[in-house]
Design a protein around this motif. Structure first.
Motif, mmCIF file in Angstrom:
data_model
loop_
_atom_site.group_PDB
_atom_site.id
_atom_site.type_symbol
_atom_site.label_atom_id
_atom_site.label_comp_id
_atom_site.label_asym_id
_atom_site.label_seq_id
_atom_site.Cartn_x
_atom_site.Cartn_y
_atom_site.Cartn_z
ATOM 1 N N CYS A 68 -6.641 -40.879 2.473
ATOM 2 C CA CYS A 68 -5.289 -41.143 2.973
ATOM 3 C C CYS A 68 -4.297 -41.525 1.881
ATOM 4 O O CYS A 68 -3.106 -41.326 2.033
ATOM 5 N N CYS B 109 -11.718 -46.948 6.799
ATOM 6 C CA CYS B 109 -10.272 -46.778 6.812
ATOM 7 C C CYS B 109 -9.742 -46.824 8.253
ATOM 8 O O CYS B 109 -10.252 -46.127 9.122
ATOM 9 N N GLN C 217 -7.102 -45.601 9.344
ATOM 10 C CA GLN C 217 -6.403 -44.367 9.688
ATOM 11 C C GLN C 217 -7.349 -43.200 9.959
ATOM 12 O O GLN C 217 -7.190 -42.445 10.911
ATOM 13 N N CYS C 218 -8.340 -43.007 9.076
ATOM 14 C CA CYS C 218 -9.203 -41.830 9.223
ATOM 15 C C CYS C 218 -10.664 -42.190 9.464
ATOM 16 O O CYS C 218 -11.491 -41.290 9.584
ATOM 17 N N CYS D 76 -8.148 -45.946 0.562
ATOM 18 C CA CYS D 76 -8.879 -44.808 1.124
ATOM 19 C C CYS D 76 -8.549 -43.560 0.304
ATOM 20 O O CYS D 76 -7.392 -43.167 0.208
HETATM 21 ZN ZN LIG Z 1 -8.289 -42.887 5.356
#
Ligand SMILES: [Zn+2]
Length: 124
Positions: A63, A26, A28-29, A60
């Motif tokens: 998220c 992911c 983002q994370c 994800c």
């Molecule tokens: Zn994520």
């Protein structure tokens, strides 16, 4: 100026490629993702010309579980370790709904700008 030519991309716009194995982490994370979807994305550039390309998005669980369409897909994955042929119809529908929501998300700003333009011109 040939107006808003969106119809040309319409057919391709609904072609979504889905990858379930070896999905990237992911963005983002950096957690592991459940699937990767690649879809056509068309927009109009500043000169009013149609531009099209492909976009990729990952699902994800960390998220995206708050987004309704993503949550349904995550639930489906949780229920079935593997997507079986009999759940393919449900899966396809959920993926389509999810991609559509991602697409709406990304074009939001442009749609807003276009509406603002119309509003300024007194057409709204
Ligand atoms: Zn994520």
């Amino acid at each position: 100026m040939a107006g808003r030519g969106v119809s040309r991309e319409r057919k391709d716009a609904y072609t979504v490629l889905v990858k379930i194995a070896d999905t990237p982490p992911c963005p983002q994370c950096t957690g592991s993702t459940m699937l990767l979807a690649q879809f056509a994305h068309a927009w109009e550039n500043g000169r009013g010309e149609d531009v099209s390309g492909r976009r990729e998005t990952v699902l994800c669980p960390g998220c995206h579980h708050k987004e309704p369409t993503a949550a349904e897909l995550i639930a489906l994955f949780a229920a079935h370790a593997q997507v079986r042929p009999e759940s393919m119809d449900i899966f396809g529908g959920l993926v389509a709904a999810w991609v559509e929501s991602v697409r709406q998300h990304t074009v939001d700003e442009e749609a807003l700008a276009a509406e603002f333009e119309l509003w300024e011109q007194g057409e709204l």
